[in-house]
Design an enzyme around this catalytic site. Structure first.
Site, PDB file in Angstrom:
ATOM      1  N   ASN A  73      27.526  23.874  12.383  1.00  0.00           N
ATOM      2  CA  ASN A  73      27.511  24.908  13.434  1.00  0.00           C
ATOM      3  C   ASN A  73      26.897  24.427  14.757  1.00  0.00           C
ATOM      4  O   ASN A  73      27.341  24.850  15.818  1.00  0.00           O
ATOM      5  CB  ASN A  73      26.864  26.201  12.939  1.00  0.00           C
ATOM      6  N   GLU A 105      15.963  23.517   6.171  1.00  0.00           N
ATOM      7  CA  GLU A 105      16.266  24.554   7.171  1.00  0.00           C
ATOM      8  C   GLU A 105      17.498  25.292   6.679  1.00  0.00           C
ATOM      9  O   GLU A 105      18.606  24.761   6.734  1.00  0.00           O
ATOM     10  CB  GLU A 105      16.525  23.911   8.541  1.00  0.00           C
ATOM     11  N   CYS A 164      22.370  30.259  12.068  1.00  0.00           N
ATOM     12  CA  CYS A 164      21.360  30.618  11.064  1.00  0.00           C
ATOM     13  C   CYS A 164      20.458  31.703  11.638  1.00  0.00           C
ATOM     14  O   CYS A 164      19.917  32.529  10.913  1.00  0.00           O
ATOM     15  CB  CYS A 164      20.547  29.398  10.676  1.00  0.00           C
ATOM     16  N   GLU A 189      10.750  22.042  11.897  1.00  0.00           N
ATOM     17  CA  GLU A 189      11.302  20.986  12.742  1.00  0.00           C
ATOM     18  C   GLU A 189      10.801  21.210  14.158  1.00  0.00           C
ATOM     19  O   GLU A 189      10.281  22.280  14.492  1.00  0.00           O
ATOM     20  CB  GLU A 189      12.827  21.013  12.700  1.00  0.00           C
TER      21      GLU A 189
END
Ligand code: NAD
Length: 491
Positions: free
Chosen positions: A164, A261, A295, A471
């Site tokens: 994505n 993630e 997300c 992250e």
């Protein structure tokens, strides 16, 4: 530099790039198509890495590790800075590829390039800062010993990314991994790999030594083989929660370090005191950016009863005005989904939601140029039941749900009624209420009255089923380092 995507003939991506060499397979070996998401046309093919190539890629990274991890942080800073500059210099080609493969509108494709460059630039800065890697002296209750805390590269990192935000999620991993002194085997998504091949070429052009960054193509099977390899020390994975669980199980075998993630099911809360124009703009951006394939999609929109009708009227006008089209002009606001399969998945979930009682309030519209690609008009569902699949499951497409609430506590309970916990947005004019939501919402990042801003300085990551670890930021660098201590006799 190789230009993988050309207008006139389909490209063929190598199965792997190992220690600087492209590896092609026997022509009869597995290869899968890469599509232009806006037309559905096949624009190229990619070979999938064999088990031998995966092993060779990991061994190349393992061989390169002792030299790379002992380079000085200032050497790594210069290389990271150079990568950032080369990404900027290649902006046009990188954006064009994003637009072609993912169908991203021009402003989104450009934003991805900026984000990737900014990430490399930020970690160049952290590497150049001598305090980042300096050992820290500890204050101890015993003056017969001195104590020191220091950090060391964790080793060979397997980096696995989704489709994505291909170049972005990849930069979020490669930049801190290189900064820390790790060597890398990258596995892009099987749907968007050309952009990662370009990035790998840029990294080589910047002067990162052969073997430090290796790449293997393929789908879940290749990813699974990579995560099971005993010479991998760290796995950083971005993808679905279902795949993340398998990655975590694979990591357990050798106690590999993991950063995960994963998915989300996030809320946007519109209080009664909200500026409705701003709330609508944030709702459109939160639900339909990247055709909802985020997300961080805030596709559970909670609106206070007092402003519900006003919000819905303005939201409908805004959604009907979204220009859904191939990424040709600056007015295009939403592109296609990444693949026919993803569109089928989203449409099936929508049908399931509607069959079990959810009702569609309004939809956007498709431009006539959308006939061939993987397009879907934005959809808004009103007042779904709390157990409706559209309210509970990550849709990962252009479907938003709106629900009304009467009290802050009700809004917080509805927002937190999920096992995910990635992000949340609150729209309010009341700073006290904002503070209350910030502490009560279960989310890694809360935006108050802002769009989904992301800076390399601000860590990214979620609670619960949204993953493990962070992250970006200093924590993103530390996730590629082992924390160590030494105690020395002071006499
Ligand atoms: P996916 O889990 O199907 O695939 C992600 C990557 O993992 C791909 O490269 C895939 O080939 C690989 N893979 C699949 N199975 C694997 C396995 N068993 N072992 C190792 N690798 C494997 O996800 P997707 O459809 O590509 O991406 C969409 C998902 O990613 C959504 O759930 C979305 O929420 C999540 N995502 C999360 C973030 C975040 O930062 N939290 C960012 C982007 C996407």
């Amino acid at each position: 530099m190789t230009t993988y995507i050309t207008e006139d003939k389909p490209f063929k991506l190598p199965a792997a790039t190992i220690a600087g060499h492209a590896k092609h397979n026997d022509p009869s070996a597995t290869s899968t198509p890469i599509h232009n998401a806006s037309t559905g046309a096949i624009i190229g093919w990619q070979e999938h890495a064999t088990a031998e190539q995966i092993d060779a890629a990991v061994r190349a990274a393992h061989t390169a590790l002792p030299t790379w991890r002992t380079t000085t942080p200032s050497t790594r800073a210069k290389l990271l800075k150079k990568i950032a500059e080369l990404i900027e210099a290649d902006r046009e080609r990188l954006s064009a590829t994003q637009m072609q493969v993912s169908g991203k509108p021009p402003f989104e494709a450009n934003l991805d390039v900026s984000d990737a460059a900014a990430t490399f630039d930020y970690y160049a800065g952290l590497c150049a800062d001598t305090t980042t890697f300096a050992p820290e002296q500890l204050k101890l209750p015993d003056d017969t010993v001195t104590g020191e805390r220091y950090y060391e590269a964790v080793g060979v990192a397997a980096l696995i990314v989704p489709w994505n935000f291909p170049m972005v999620t990849t930069a979020w991993k490669i930049a801190p991994a290189l900064a820390a002194g790790c060597t890398i085997v990258l596995k892009p998504s099987e749907f968007t790999s050309p952009i990662e091949h370009m990035l790998a070429e840029i990294i080589a052009e910047a002067g990162v030594p052969d073997g430090v960054v290796n790449l293997v193509n393929g789908g879940g099977a290749v990813g699974a083989q990579l995560t099971a390899h005993p010479l991998i020390d760290k796995i950083s994975f971005t993808g679905s929660t279902a795949s993340g669980k398998k990655v975590m199980q694979a990591a357990a075998q050798d106690m590999k370090r993991v950063t995960l993630e994963l998915g989300g099911k996030s809320a946007l809360i519109v209080r009664a005191d909200a500026d409705i124009e701003r709330a609508v703009s944030l709702a459109v951006g939160g639900a339909f950016t990247n055709a909802g394939q985020m997300c961080s999609a805030t596709a559970r929109i909670l609106v206070h009863d007092d402003v519900y009708r006003k919000f819905m009227a303005a939201f409908e006008t805004a959604v009907r005005a979204i220009v859904v089209a191939p990424p040709a002009g600056d007015d295009v606001a939403m592109g296609p989904l990444v693949s026919a399969a993803q569109r089928e998945r989203v449409q099936a979930l929508l049908a399931q939601g509607v069959e079990t009682g959810a009702s569609v309030a309004f939809c956007g519209q498709l431009d006539t140029a959308c006939a061939q690609g993987f397009f879907m008009a934005p959809v808004v569902v009103a007042e779904p039941a709390v157990d409706n699949v559209l309210w509970t499951e990550e849709v990962f497409g252009p479907v938003a749900c709106v629900k009304s609430f009467r009290t802050d506590e009700e809004a917080i309970t509805l927002a937190n009624d999920t096992r995910y916990g990635l992000v949340a947005t609150v729209v309010t004019a009341d700073p006290d209420a904002a503070r209350h939501y910030k502490t009560q919402l279960r989310a890694g990042l809360v935006w108050i009255n802002t769009p989904q801003l992301i800076f390399p300085q601000v860590c990214w990551g979620g609670l619960g089923l949204s993953g493990i670890g962070r992250e970006l930021g200093l924590a993103g660098l530390r996730s590629y380092q082992e924390l160590r201590h030494a105690l020395t006799d002071a006499n």
